[in-house]
Design a protein around this motif. Structure first.
Motif, PDB file in Angstrom:
ATOM      1  N   ASN A   1       0.933  -1.128   0.134  1.00 14.25           N
ATOM      2  CA  ASN A   1       0.113   0.086   0.069  1.00 14.25           C
ATOM      3  C   ASN A   1       0.854   1.072  -0.005  1.00 14.25           C
ATOM      4  O   ASN A   1       0.564   2.135  -0.775  1.00 14.25           O
ATOM      5  N   ALA A   2       2.049   1.365   0.890  1.00 15.37           N
ATOM      6  CA  ALA A   2       2.726   2.321   0.903  1.00 15.37           C
ATOM      7  C   ALA A   2       3.442   2.835  -0.323  1.00 15.37           C
ATOM      8  O   ALA A   2       3.461   3.834  -0.876  1.00 15.37           O
ATOM      9  N   VAL A   3       3.918   1.757  -1.108  1.00 12.29           N
ATOM     10  CA  VAL A   3       4.755   1.981  -2.579  1.00 12.29           C
ATOM     11  C   VAL A   3       3.665   2.365  -3.381  1.00 12.29           C
ATOM     12  O   VAL A   3       3.979   3.467  -4.338  1.00 12.29           O
ATOM     13  N   HIS A   4       2.475   1.749  -3.432  1.00  7.34           N
ATOM     14  CA  HIS A   4       1.350   2.122  -4.354  1.00  7.34           C
ATOM     15  C   HIS A   4       0.980   3.373  -4.189  1.00  7.34           C
ATOM     16  O   HIS A   4       0.955   4.370  -5.186  1.00  7.34           O
ATOM     17  N   ARG A   5       0.815   4.017  -3.023  1.00  6.83           N
ATOM     18  CA  ARG A   5       0.520   5.501  -2.810  1.00  6.83           C
ATOM     19  C   ARG A   5       1.535   6.457  -3.046  1.00  6.83           C
ATOM     20  O   ARG A   5       1.226   7.508  -3.769  1.00  6.83           O
ATOM     21  N   MET A   6       2.894   5.969  -2.926  1.00  4.62           N
ATOM     22  CA  MET A   6       3.897   6.986  -3.132  1.00  4.62           C
ATOM     23  C   MET A   6       4.038   6.825  -4.654  1.00  4.62           C
ATOM     24  O   MET A   6       4.432   8.028  -5.416  1.00  4.62           O
ATOM     25  N   GLN A   7       3.764   6.000  -5.339  1.00  2.13           N
ATOM     26  CA  GLN A   7       3.839   5.781  -6.913  1.00  2.13           C
ATOM     27  C   GLN A   7       2.844   6.773  -7.630  1.00  2.13           C
ATOM     28  O   GLN A   7       3.037   7.172  -8.702  1.00  2.13           O
ATOM     29  N   ARG A   8       1.641   6.730  -7.095  1.00  5.17           N
ATOM     30  CA  ARG A   8       0.580   7.531  -7.395  1.00  5.17           C
ATOM     31  C   ARG A   8       0.791   9.026  -7.518  1.00  5.17           C
ATOM     32  O   ARG A   8       0.210  10.137  -7.911  1.00  5.17           O
ATOM     33  N   ASP A   9       1.683   9.282  -6.307  1.00 10.21           N
ATOM     34  CA  ASP A   9       2.133  10.755  -5.968  1.00 10.21           C
ATOM     35  C   ASP A   9       3.549  10.654  -5.940  1.00 10.21           C
ATOM     36  O   ASP A   9       4.278  10.497  -4.970  1.00 10.21           O
ATOM     37  N   ARG A  10       4.206  10.778  -7.031  1.00  6.81           N
ATOM     38  CA  ARG A  10       5.698  10.659  -7.444  1.00  6.81           C
ATOM     39  C   ARG A  10       6.333  11.747  -6.492  1.00  6.81           C
ATOM     40  O   ARG A  10       7.520  11.458  -6.175  1.00  6.81           O
ATOM     41  N   ALA A  11       5.840  12.827  -6.134  1.00  7.56           N
ATOM     42  CA  ALA A  11       6.510  13.718  -5.271  1.00  7.56           C
ATOM     43  C   ALA A  11       6.743  13.289  -3.957  1.00  7.56           C
ATOM     44  O   ALA A  11       7.834  13.397  -3.218  1.00  7.56           O
ATOM     45  N   SER A  12       5.969  12.489  -3.302  1.00 10.20           N
ATOM     46  CA  SER A  12       6.231  11.840  -1.982  1.00 10.20           C
ATOM     47  C   SER A  12       7.252  10.694  -2.211  1.00 10.20           C
ATOM     48  O   SER A  12       8.028  10.601  -1.362  1.00 10.20           O
ATOM     49  N   TRP A  13       7.264  10.127  -3.290  1.00 10.05           N
ATOM     50  CA  TRP A  13       8.234   9.145  -3.552  1.00 10.05           C
ATOM     51  C   TRP A  13       9.755   9.855  -3.625  1.00 10.05           C
ATOM     52  O   TRP A  13      10.590   9.346  -2.751  1.00 10.05           O
ATOM     53  N   ALA A  14       9.763  10.932  -4.376  1.00  7.45           N
ATOM     54  CA  ALA A  14      11.101  11.490  -4.629  1.00  7.45           C
ATOM     55  C   ALA A  14      11.510  12.149  -3.117  1.00  7.45           C
ATOM     56  O   ALA A  14      12.717  12.166  -2.747  1.00  7.45           O
ATOM     57  N   ALA A  15      10.563  12.633  -2.486  1.00  3.99           N
ATOM     58  CA  ALA A  15      10.876  13.310  -1.108  1.00  3.99           C
ATOM     59  C   ALA A  15      11.370  12.436  -0.059  1.00  3.99           C
ATOM     60  O   ALA A  15      12.431  12.642   0.620  1.00  3.99           O
ATOM     61  N   VAL A  16      10.956  10.722  -0.012  1.00  2.00           N
ATOM     62  CA  VAL A  16      11.180   9.939   0.524  1.00  2.00           C
ATOM     63  C   VAL A  16      12.832   9.391   0.161  1.00  2.00           C
ATOM     64  O   VAL A  16      13.709   9.071   1.080  1.00  2.00           O
ATOM     65  N   VAL A  17      12.940   9.222  -1.084  1.00  2.00           N
ATOM     66  CA  VAL A  17      14.057   9.067  -1.601  1.00  2.00           C
ATOM     67  C   VAL A  17      15.461   9.800  -1.231  1.00  2.00           C
ATOM     68  O   VAL A  17      16.360   9.764  -0.852  1.00  2.00           O
ATOM     69  N   ALA A  18      14.961  11.221  -1.214  1.00  2.00           N
ATOM     70  CA  ALA A  18      15.947  12.352  -0.795  1.00  2.00           C
ATOM     71  C   ALA A  18      16.202  12.260   0.701  1.00  2.00           C
ATOM     72  O   ALA A  18      16.977  12.558   1.199  1.00  2.00           O
TER      73      ALA A  18
END
Length: 409
Positions: A259-276
């Motif tokens: 669920n977490a990865v799916h949510r972040m992938q739908r909101d790429r800004a959150s994925w980028a923020a967590v990667v950073a």
């Protein structure tokens, strides 16, 4: 064809409800916060305050018998299950004090901060091994290939399940969820019931073996407490405790990770923020648990007449404390349908229960999710969803989860 705007009941088997129940739940919170469900044959509490207060009030909202047999089973299957038709009668989540206090105290011996930390180290090793295997491929099913194996292996090792039995135990656990928490046709029910009885027999033999030859694992620790006086446990209490923990290790963490990865992938800004900034991961986990309902809620039984919002719930009635609806209550979580990895009160969700029935394994679940997300975002920063796939949630009362999530990098 009904949908969230026309629905009159809580129906986890309906496609619209599985895909997005939240507009319907919002309407319930506003118009019918105490709701009789013909589908569930029980009352449903949907507002945050009511759910929280019911969790705290085990005198009026009792846990005893709350995990009773599924209402969808045929009489033939119920008869075949015999005394096990009310499986988990003696699990901590299904009893009240003083039995609850005694069982929880025993379980807590295995979940000390130091023990949880050691389990976290073992889990990190499992995650790295899985990533080593799949990273060169450039693609994977995140749920089946990355999320499930480390959690299932850690849980099995912690309990004391031999590696050669892990796959079979996983299949039996899957059968349990299907049998008790998802509607099934009669023929399938018969098959699943046989798997379930094999599962119980397996755990029973494991406990018997540990009593005869103690080992340094959870099964051994619990077996040592059998028939040891007022603070001890019964053989059945130990079997059901181990069975329930195996269920959780094969479900909650893998589903929450997907669920977490799916949510972040739908909101790429959150994925980028967590990667950073991996420091965002702990709060991201809480927001994922809140918004996607890793556990939809808990069952209770009233011990006396209870009146809420002018509605009388009679004594002896079954009640569903809808923690997932509570997690979307706009009076507590502003703009609740927005996925906000920085939400300041995300941790106020009740996915792990509340009060004395707060999940004893919550700290380990959070640690596993943090480690998995740290490793995945660090090693696969370019991860993305495979385009044009049909992402669908499972039909279940236990929690929201995605059976398959195809990713590439």
């Amino acid at each position: 064809m009904s949908g969230p705007e026309t629905a009159t009941d809580f129906d986890v088997t309906a496609d619209w409800h599985v895909a997005d129940p939240y507009p319907f739940l919002t309407r319930l919170r506003h118009e019918r916060p105490v709701f009789w469900s013909d589908h569930l044959r029980m009352w449903v509490l949907t507002r945050y305050t009511d759910v929280r207060d019911a969790y705290r009030d085990h005198r009026r909202f009792s846990s005893i018998g709350s995990l009773t047999i599924s209402r969808t089973l045929t009489d033939e299957v119920k008869e075949s299950l015999g005394e096990h038709r009310s499986f988990l009668d003696n699990f901590a989540a299904n009893v009240d004090p003083p039995q609850h206090t005694r069982i929880r105290r025993a379980i807590s011996r295995a979940f000390t901060p130091r023990a949880v930390e050691r389990l976290g180290d073992a889990f990190a090793t499992q995650v790295d091994a899985v990533l080593d295997a799949v990273e060169p491929q450039g693609h994977a099913d995140l749920v089946a290939d990355l999320a499930h194996p480390p959690s299932a292996r850690l849980t099995a090792a912690f309990i004391g399940v031999p590696p050669e039995d892990e796959h079979q135990v996983k299949q039996w656990v899957y059968s349990w969820f299907q049998l008790f928490l998802s509607p099934q046709p009669p023929a399938r029910q018969r098959e699943l019931a046989q798997d379930f009885l094999k599962y119980l027999d397996y755990v029973d033999r494991l406990v018997t073996e540990r009593r005869a030859e103690p080992r340094d694992d959870f099964a051994g620790l619990m077996a040592e407490l059998i028939d040891t006086g007022p603070g001890g446990l019964s053989h059945r209490e130990v079997v059901e405790t181990i069975s329930a923990l195996l269920l959780g290790g094969n479900d909650t963490v893998p589903n929450s990770l997907g669920n977490a990865v799916h949510r972040m992938q739908r909101d790429r800004a959150s994925w980028a923020a967590v990667v950073a900034d991996p420091a965002l991961i702990p709060n991201l986990i809480e927001e994922t648990l809140r918004i996607d309902g890793a556990s939809l809620g808990s069952f209770r039984r009233t011990t006396e007449d209870v009146t809420l919002h002018g509605v009388r719930i009679p004594a002896g009635a079954e009640v569903f404390l809808h923690a997932d609806s509570a997690g979307h209550d706009e009076t507590v979580f502003p703009d609740p349908e927005r996925f906000d990895i920085r939400r300041p009160n995300a941790r106020d969700h009740m996915v792990f229960g509340y009060g004395i029935h707060h999940c004893v394994g919550a700290a380990l679940a959070r640690l596993e999710l943090r480690i998995a997300l740290e490793r995945i975002t660090a090693r696969l920063p370019g991860l993305r969803l495979v385009p044009d796939q049909d992402v669908a949630y499972r039909k279940s009362l236990v929690g929201r989860g995605i059976p398959t999530l195809l990713v590439e990098w």
